[in-house]
Scaffold this active site. Structure first.
Site, PDB file in Angstrom:
ATOM      1  N   ALA A   6       0.941  -1.147  -0.091  1.00  0.00           N
ATOM      2  CA  ALA A   6       0.117  -0.097   0.032  1.00  0.00           C
ATOM      3  C   ALA A   6       1.031   1.309   0.058  1.00  0.00           C
ATOM      4  O   ALA A   6       0.700   2.229  -0.822  1.00  0.00           O
ATOM      5  CB  ALA A   6      -0.878  -0.033   1.093  1.00  0.00           C
ATOM      6  N   TYR A   7       1.808   1.254   0.932  1.00  0.00           N
ATOM      7  CA  TYR A   7       2.747   2.444   0.860  1.00  0.00           C
ATOM      8  C   TYR A   7       3.432   2.557  -0.431  1.00  0.00           C
ATOM      9  O   TYR A   7       3.440   3.816  -1.016  1.00  0.00           O
ATOM     10  CB  TYR A   7       3.795   2.189   2.141  1.00  0.00           C
ATOM     11  CG  TYR A   7       4.518   3.398   2.349  1.00  0.00           C
ATOM     12  CD1 TYR A   7       4.184   4.462   2.970  1.00  0.00           C
ATOM     13  CD2 TYR A   7       5.886   3.724   1.765  1.00  0.00           C
ATOM     14  CE1 TYR A   7       4.980   5.582   3.407  1.00  0.00           C
ATOM     15  CE2 TYR A   7       6.526   4.904   2.035  1.00  0.00           C
ATOM     16  CZ  TYR A   7       6.226   5.644   2.885  1.00  0.00           C
ATOM     17  OH  TYR A   7       6.968   6.769   3.245  1.00  0.00           O
ATOM     18  N   ALA A   8       3.886   1.671  -0.933  1.00  0.00           N
ATOM     19  CA  ALA A   8       4.565   1.647  -2.358  1.00  0.00           C
ATOM     20  C   ALA A   8       3.821   2.180  -3.634  1.00  0.00           C
ATOM     21  O   ALA A   8       4.056   3.027  -4.029  1.00  0.00           O
ATOM     22  CB  ALA A   8       5.072   0.286  -2.835  1.00  0.00           C
TER      23      ALA A   8
ATOM     24  N   SER B 273       1.170   3.894  -2.963  1.00  0.00           N
ATOM     25  CA  SER B 273       0.648   5.545  -2.576  1.00  0.00           C
ATOM     26  C   SER B 273       1.911   6.432  -2.876  1.00  0.00           C
ATOM     27  O   SER B 273       1.763   7.350  -3.692  1.00  0.00           O
ATOM     28  CB  SER B 273       0.303   5.670  -1.170  1.00  0.00           C
ATOM     29  OG  SER B 273       1.562   5.483  -0.397  1.00  0.00           O
ATOM     30  N   LYS B 274       3.159   5.974  -2.739  1.00  0.00           N
ATOM     31  CA  LYS B 274       4.242   6.874  -2.906  1.00  0.00           C
ATOM     32  C   LYS B 274       4.468   6.913  -4.714  1.00  0.00           C
ATOM     33  O   LYS B 274       5.076   8.010  -4.999  1.00  0.00           O
ATOM     34  CB  LYS B 274       5.228   6.421  -2.321  1.00  0.00           C
ATOM     35  CG  LYS B 274       5.332   6.570  -0.504  1.00  0.00           C
ATOM     36  CD  LYS B 274       4.937   8.182  -0.483  1.00  0.00           C
ATOM     37  CE  LYS B 274       4.823   8.398   0.979  1.00  0.00           C
ATOM     38  NZ  LYS B 274       4.481  10.080   1.336  1.00  0.00           N
TER      39      LYS B 274
END
Length: 267
Positions: A171-173, A175-176
């Protein structure tokens, strides 16, 4: 003729910066740096309980600091930020989107609710606030801006995972990666209208978000082995880059991801 002296190029005197994620770590360091360069600061926070950054700005750097409460996971709350502030007489021309959250799970076990929360805070709120900020600046009469200088600067916070996939952080990857592409897309539309849009991509930085990695001896050793600078980054490493991107010194820089990583991406 525009003053092109070095002090003038990097000065933010008379500017107001709107900052999310400014209560600690990288965000606090960058908010304080903008104040040191002369800007007044509006800190978007979930509540008023943490006044450390605001107090440092007012007491140490003699700039104004205002705390505006909003919930970044709530789109309606984010949409209300700019109208509320402008109704109160604020005129921000710098936007720093630094707020972000992290959730770690193996991909096959990643919960829907964690995916939704990370994307909401890390990407949707960034787009929403950029959109409202950009619309506000573009609606203002030209007389409000100094001739020959940009109307505003947007600085988003991306990540090494704007380029790489990471481990147990889908999810973080996502989003970024989205923040990086959003930065470029907005720049394509707005830089010709006087709004520069860039992002800062931190490497491995010694902050609360990375405590799990720092405490994992195997991961920590692997990370350190790849950083040519030989150390984890520190929040103060971001003071120079953020002032550069907020100021006239970067007037011909837009659509860029400035990677602050101790040389990691060069390996």
């Amino acid at each position: 003729m525009t003053d092109a002296s070095i002090p003038a190029l990097f000065s933010l005197a008379g500017k107001t910066a709107l900052v999310t994620g400014g209560t600690r770590g990288i965000g606090a360091a960058m908010a304080i740096a903008l104040a040191e360069a002369g800007a007044d600061i509006i800190l978007v926070q979930r509540d008023n309980s943490n006044t450390t950054t605001a107090d440092t700005i007012t007491r140490t750097h003699a700039r104004k600091a205002h705390i505006h409460t909003a919930e970044l996971s709530d789109r309606a709350s984010v949409k209300a930020i700019i109208p509320t502030l402008t109704a109160q007489g604020f005129h921000p021309t710098i936007l720093l989107n630094c707020a972000g959250i992290q959730r770690r799970h193996p991909a096959e076990q990643f919960p829907d609710e964690d995916w939704d929360e990370v994307l909401s805070v890390n990407l949707t709120s960034v787009f929403t606030l950029c959109r409202e900020f950009g619309a506000y600046l573009l609606s203002q009469p030209e007389a409000r801006f100094e001739p020959g200088k940009k109307k505003g600067s947007i600085i988003n916070v991306a990540s090494l995972l704007s380029y790489q996939g990471g481990i147990t952080v889908p999810a973080y990857a996502a989003s970024k990666g989205g923040v990086g592409q959003l930065t470029k897309a907005l720049s394509n539309e707005w830089v010709g209208k006087g709004i520069n849009v860039n992002a800062i991509a931190p490497g491995y930085i010694d902050t609360d978000m990375n405590v799990a990695l720092i405490n994992d001896s195997n991961r920590n050793a692997g990370i350190m082995a790849r950083i040519p600078a030989g150390r984890w980054g520190r929040p103060e490493d971001f003071k120079g880059p953020v002032v550069f991107l907020a100021s006239e010194a970067s007037s011909y820089v837009s659509g860029e991801l400035v990677t602050v990583d101790g040389g990691w991406m060069g390996r």
